[in-house]
Design an enzyme around this catalytic site. Sequence first.
Site, mmCIF file in Angstrom:
data_model
loop_
_atom_site.group_PDB
_atom_site.id
_atom_site.type_symbol
_atom_site.label_atom_id
_atom_site.label_comp_id
_atom_site.label_asym_id
_atom_site.label_seq_id
_atom_site.Cartn_x
_atom_site.Cartn_y
_atom_site.Cartn_z
ATOM 1 N N VAL A 10 47.775 -0.660 -10.706
ATOM 2 C CA VAL A 10 46.840 -1.212 -11.700
ATOM 3 C C VAL A 10 45.492 -0.481 -11.733
ATOM 4 C CG1 VAL A 10 47.907 -3.492 -11.720
ATOM 5 C CG2 VAL A 10 45.974 -3.065 -10.184
ATOM 6 N N TYR A 44 32.161 -9.970 -17.594
ATOM 7 C CA TYR A 44 33.101 -10.152 -18.718
ATOM 8 C C TYR A 44 33.045 -11.591 -19.231
ATOM 9 C CZ TYR A 44 35.551 -5.742 -19.309
ATOM 10 O OH TYR A 44 35.861 -4.454 -19.634
ATOM 11 N N ARG A 104 47.276 -8.060 11.290
ATOM 12 C CA ARG A 104 46.518 -9.306 11.311
ATOM 13 C C ARG A 104 46.928 -10.159 12.504
ATOM 14 N NH1 ARG A 104 46.096 -10.875 4.994
ATOM 15 N NH2 ARG A 104 48.134 -9.918 4.914
ATOM 16 N N ASP A 131 53.377 -4.275 -9.183
ATOM 17 C CA ASP A 131 53.006 -3.861 -7.827
ATOM 18 C C ASP A 131 53.297 -2.366 -7.694
ATOM 19 O OD1 ASP A 131 52.914 -3.731 -4.841
ATOM 20 O OD2 ASP A 131 52.904 -5.917 -5.022
ATOM 21 N N ASN A 132 52.462 -1.650 -6.936
ATOM 22 C CA ASN A 132 52.784 -0.234 -6.691
ATOM 23 C C ASN A 132 53.537 -0.066 -5.360
ATOM 24 O OD1 ASN A 132 50.819 -0.567 -4.776
ATOM 25 N ND2 ASN A 132 49.445 1.037 -5.534
ATOM 26 N N GLY A 173 40.066 -5.869 -19.101
ATOM 27 C CA GLY A 173 40.270 -5.295 -20.439
ATOM 28 C C GLY A 173 41.560 -5.826 -21.050
ATOM 29 N N PHE A 180 52.374 -10.542 -0.038
ATOM 30 C CA PHE A 180 52.473 -11.848 0.634
ATOM 31 C C PHE A 180 52.077 -12.979 -0.326
ATOM 32 C CE2 PHE A 180 49.734 -14.639 3.576
ATOM 33 C CZ PHE A 180 50.745 -15.578 3.761
ATOM 34 N N THR A 215 44.783 -16.763 5.594
ATOM 35 C CA THR A 215 45.996 -17.489 5.198
ATOM 36 C C THR A 215 47.198 -16.900 5.931
ATOM 37 O OG1 THR A 215 45.013 -17.919 3.046
ATOM 38 C CG2 THR A 215 47.395 -18.130 3.180
ATOM 39 N N TYR A 219 36.557 -2.769 1.483
ATOM 40 C CA TYR A 219 37.187 -3.992 0.971
ATOM 41 C C TYR A 219 36.110 -4.959 0.477
ATOM 42 C CZ TYR A 219 40.359 -8.085 1.090
ATOM 43 O OH TYR A 219 41.118 -9.193 0.784
HETATM 44 N N1 UDP Z 1 42.797 -10.051 16.259
HETATM 45 C C1 UDP Z 1 43.129 -9.983 17.597
HETATM 46 N N2 UDP Z 1 44.282 -9.303 17.948
HETATM 47 C C2 UDP Z 1 45.116 -8.731 17.022
HETATM 48 C C3 UDP Z 1 44.767 -8.830 15.658
HETATM 49 C C4 UDP Z 1 43.589 -9.498 15.302
HETATM 50 O O1 UDP Z 1 42.422 -10.505 18.473
HETATM 51 O O2 UDP Z 1 46.137 -8.127 17.441
HETATM 52 C C5 UDP Z 1 41.554 -10.764 15.896
HETATM 53 C C6 UDP Z 1 40.600 -9.951 15.014
HETATM 54 O O3 UDP Z 1 39.764 -9.133 15.802
HETATM 55 C C7 UDP Z 1 39.842 -11.057 14.309
HETATM 56 C C8 UDP Z 1 40.870 -12.193 14.203
HETATM 57 O O4 UDP Z 1 41.884 -11.890 15.148
HETATM 58 O O5 UDP Z 1 38.763 -11.500 15.080
HETATM 59 C C9 UDP Z 1 41.505 -12.321 12.822
HETATM 60 O O6 UDP Z 1 41.943 -11.041 12.459
HETATM 61 P P1 UDP Z 1 42.728 -10.737 11.107
HETATM 62 O O7 UDP Z 1 42.971 -9.266 11.077
HETATM 63 O O8 UDP Z 1 43.919 -11.632 11.030
HETATM 64 O O9 UDP Z 1 41.756 -11.172 9.933
HETATM 65 P P2 UDP Z 1 40.171 -10.984 9.653
HETATM 66 O O10 UDP Z 1 39.489 -10.307 10.806
HETATM 67 O O11 UDP Z 1 40.101 -10.196 8.413
HETATM 68 O O12 UDP Z 1 39.734 -12.386 9.523
#
Ligand code: UDP
Length: 316
Positions: free
Chosen positions: A58, A160, A187, A32-33, A103, A12, A176, A146
């Site tokens: 990478v 570094y 997301r 990219d893999n 590196g 993205f 974003t 993560y």
């Molecule tokens: N979220 C939600 N329903 C979904 C996907 C995500 O309510 O179907 C919520 C999630 O629990 C979080 C927020 O939306 O509180 C943002 O989630 P996202 O995965 O986009 O990013 P992150 O949590 O890493 O900020």
Amino acid sequence: MKRVLITGGAGFLGSHLCDRFIKEGFHVIAMDNLITGSVENIEHLFPLKEFEFHHHDVSKYVFVPGKLDYILHFASPASPIDYLKIPIQTLKVGSLGTHNLLGLAKNKGARILVASTSEIYGDPLEHPQKETYWGNVNTVGPRGVYDEAKRFQEAITMAYHNFHELETRIVRIFNTYGPRMRLNDGRALPAFMHQALLGKDITVFGDGSQTRSFCYVDDLIDGIYKLLLSDHSEPVNIGNPSEISIKKFAEQVVRFTGSNSKITYKDLPKDDPKQRCPDISKAKKLLEWTPKVDLNEGLEKTLSFFKEKVSSKIKA
Ligand code: UDP
């Protein structure tokens, strides 16, 4: 011609960076893999002689022939669903991958910018989050793979810089959105758009009172570009500080798509941050950067992409 390597170039953010650097007159090498990235995001660049694509992971030794002026390390799964599915790769690309690229940068005399994240602040106890905040991370929770990979990434990048005098930049990216997000990456924005466009229930996790601050992709890319060209090696937050609850965000997506979808509530995933909002005073002052696209305008720019995605999925 300046040459830039963009890892995660088919993802993205990586693919939008490829577009920006091509526009700025660079020779772009995307790597990219394709675990979470997609060639579809960059296929429009394939006919250009200023563009090349290397299919490579990478986390393994990285070889790039010729000179390199800049490296942008954007290879990593970046959605909670992805890093739960591929936790070891997530840890490896943030740690071993970053080490390999540092590196490479040292070997080529290149400046490197690494993509860090608001996740390094964990479930923050300070609000909004300034770069000076150290964070509140559960190392062994589901997001730990993560968060800790990215925290290690920042530490080794600074090492570094301090030890080898490498030119380094660290961007802390907040939520974003925009075209080329994967429909099923889990997301909030792709999930809500997908559900709304199909007229399905919108799945809000928890009671939806948790907040996020959503930045339109073009604004983010602009901030990153400016940071790369700046002379600042400490971490810098880039994001849009306009904060919204997830429930309100879901309602806005429903309104925007003109959908009849209803909101349903599901369990809140473990360690889901309660509040997130960047303090961007540093970026404003240092880079003279500020986001320009508000949520309505950003959703407008994003909607046609998701409409097309959903309709081609229905046809398939
Ligand atoms: N979220 C939600 N329903 C979904 C996907 C995500 O309510 O179907 C919520 C999630 O629990 C979080 C927020 O939306 O509180 C943002 O989630 P996202 O995965 O986009 O990013 P992150 O949590 O890493 O900020």
